[in-house]
Design a protein around this motif. Structure first.
Motif, PDB file in Angstrom:
ATOM      1  N   GLY A   1     -10.300  -3.230   3.938  1.00 24.65           N
ATOM      2  CA  GLY A   1     -11.532  -2.368   3.541  1.00 24.65           C
ATOM      3  C   GLY A   1     -12.870  -2.909   4.266  1.00 24.65           C
TER       4      GLY A   1
ATOM      5  N   ALA B   1     -12.276  -2.491  -1.962  1.00 20.96           N
ATOM      6  CA  ALA B   1     -11.453  -1.313  -1.611  1.00 20.96           C
ATOM      7  C   ALA B   1      -9.858  -1.571  -1.897  1.00 20.96           C
TER       8      ALA B   1
ATOM      9  N   THR C   1     -15.078   2.223   1.976  1.00 23.01           N
ATOM     10  CA  THR C   1     -13.748   2.896   2.239  1.00 23.01           C
ATOM     11  C   THR C   1     -13.081   2.644   0.992  1.00 23.01           C
TER      12      THR C   1
ATOM     13  N   TRP D   1      -8.174   2.742  -6.524  1.00 26.32           N
ATOM     14  CA  TRP D   1      -9.610   2.254  -6.481  1.00 26.32           C
ATOM     15  C   TRP D   1     -10.374   2.827  -7.758  1.00 26.32           C
TER      16      TRP D   1
END
Length: 338
Positions: free
Chosen positions: A23, A58, A188, A212
């Motif tokens: 991430g 992330a 991200t 996520w």
């Protein structure tokens, strides 16, 4: 991270595993779902610590035992945060007074601390030897600037999408190819790295972006864990419940880890929640060879795409973006990392 900060003007952080980031993020708002596992007040977290938390969030399952990288001097807040998570090292351009004393106690002195020279310029050529054969190529020195995103044959890029795409391009330059990246609000959501097929990267990273978002569902956030369940186990259970494919053994172990029935996210509930994921930007290190990448990316909330262009089917990719209402930017720049 230096390139990401140069492109954005904001502190940047990454959580690395093996040869690719799990991430990456710029400093920005930290939501409750990101802050709660680490006992941090989201309203009071500083810029650099916030960037690292956003990067680690992330893919927190993969970030377990990561290597952190940040674009600015490490402050005491970030050092205290690192002292409490499972991480193996950090690289940064400097360390504030008192920080090294905090980090030196981590892992009984085994935590690796590296200082990067902010002015270092890599050589013009990079080389690798494989079984006696020496491969040499020119280093990619193209700056990542907004000018890369001026060729927009479909739609119009918002300032937010442009900033997200520049972060995505910085990430891709240092991610094992083939690679794609989903980005939203300077962080991200999913990175697909090292797959033989680009569309497999797109699907893999898209599934991470979905996870996520689903981790923010009230059912997942409402898991009531028993005392003594470790932080990483709590995070991993949130991830697995969001992923939605618990085995019978996992479901039994999850029930023993919580105080109430965890419930389940059925297909209708998942679809309804995922419909709220939008405004995602998608960057690719190489040309999209088929429109299927656009179709899959759109399923994960993507509204803007940046790719080099130049494929024999680029017209089909452009048509797909126009059909689905996705903005398309062509950079003319491949960012392969082999």
């Amino acid at each position: 991270m230096r390139e990401a900060e140069r492109a954005s003007g904001r502190p940047a952080a990454a959580s690395f595993e093996h040869v690719s980031p799990a991430g990456a993020a710029l400093a920005g708002p930290v939501d409750e779902a990101t802050a709660r596992p680490y006992g941090v007040d989201p309203a009071r977290v500083g810029a650099l610590a916030g960037a690292y938390l956003r990067a680690r969030d992330a893919d927190p399952k993969s970030s377990y035992g990561d290597f952190a990288a940040v674009s600015r001097e490490v402050d005491l807040e970030l050092a205290d945060l690192l002292a409490g998570v499972v991480s193996d090292g950090i690289v940064a351009p400097g360390y504030a007074p008192g920080v090294l004393e905090v980090l030196a106690r981590k892992k009984n002195g085994g935590f690796l601390v590296m200082e990067a020279d902010p002015g270092f310029a890599p050589p013009d050529e990079e080389a690798r030897e494989v079984f006696g054969m020496r491969l040499v190529q020119d280093r990619d020195r193209s700056p990542l600037t907004p000018e890369l995103l001026t060729d927009v044959p479909v739609g119009a890029l918002s300032d937010a999408a442009r900033a997200d795409l520049l972060l995505g391009l910085a990430v891709l330059r240092h991610t094992q190819s083939n690679s794609v990246c989903y980005v939203r609000d300077g962080r991200t959501l999913g990175i697909g790295a090292g797959q033989q097929s680009r569309v497999d990267c797109t699907r893999l990273a898209g599934a991470k972006a979905d996870t996520w978002w689903l981790r923010r569902h009230p059912l997942v956030q409402g898991l009531a864990f028993r005392p003594g369940v470790r932080r990483q186990d709590r995070i991993n259970w949130q991830v697995r419940l969001a992923e939605g494919d618990l085995t019978a053994d996992e479901r039994a172990r999850l029930r023993s880890a919580v105080t109430t029935d965890p419930g389940d996210l059925g297909p209708d509930a998942r679809a309804a929640w995922l419909a709220g994921l939008t405004g995602v930007s998608f960057a690719s290190d190489g040309a999209l060879p088929f429109r299927d990448n656009v179709d899959h990316a759109h399923r994960h909330g993507v509204t803007a795409i940046a790719e080099p262009g130049g494929s024999i089917r680029s017209a089909e990719v452009e048509d797909a973006c126009r059909e689905l209402g996705v903005t398309l930017a062509r950079t003319g720049l491949r960012l392969f990392h082999h």
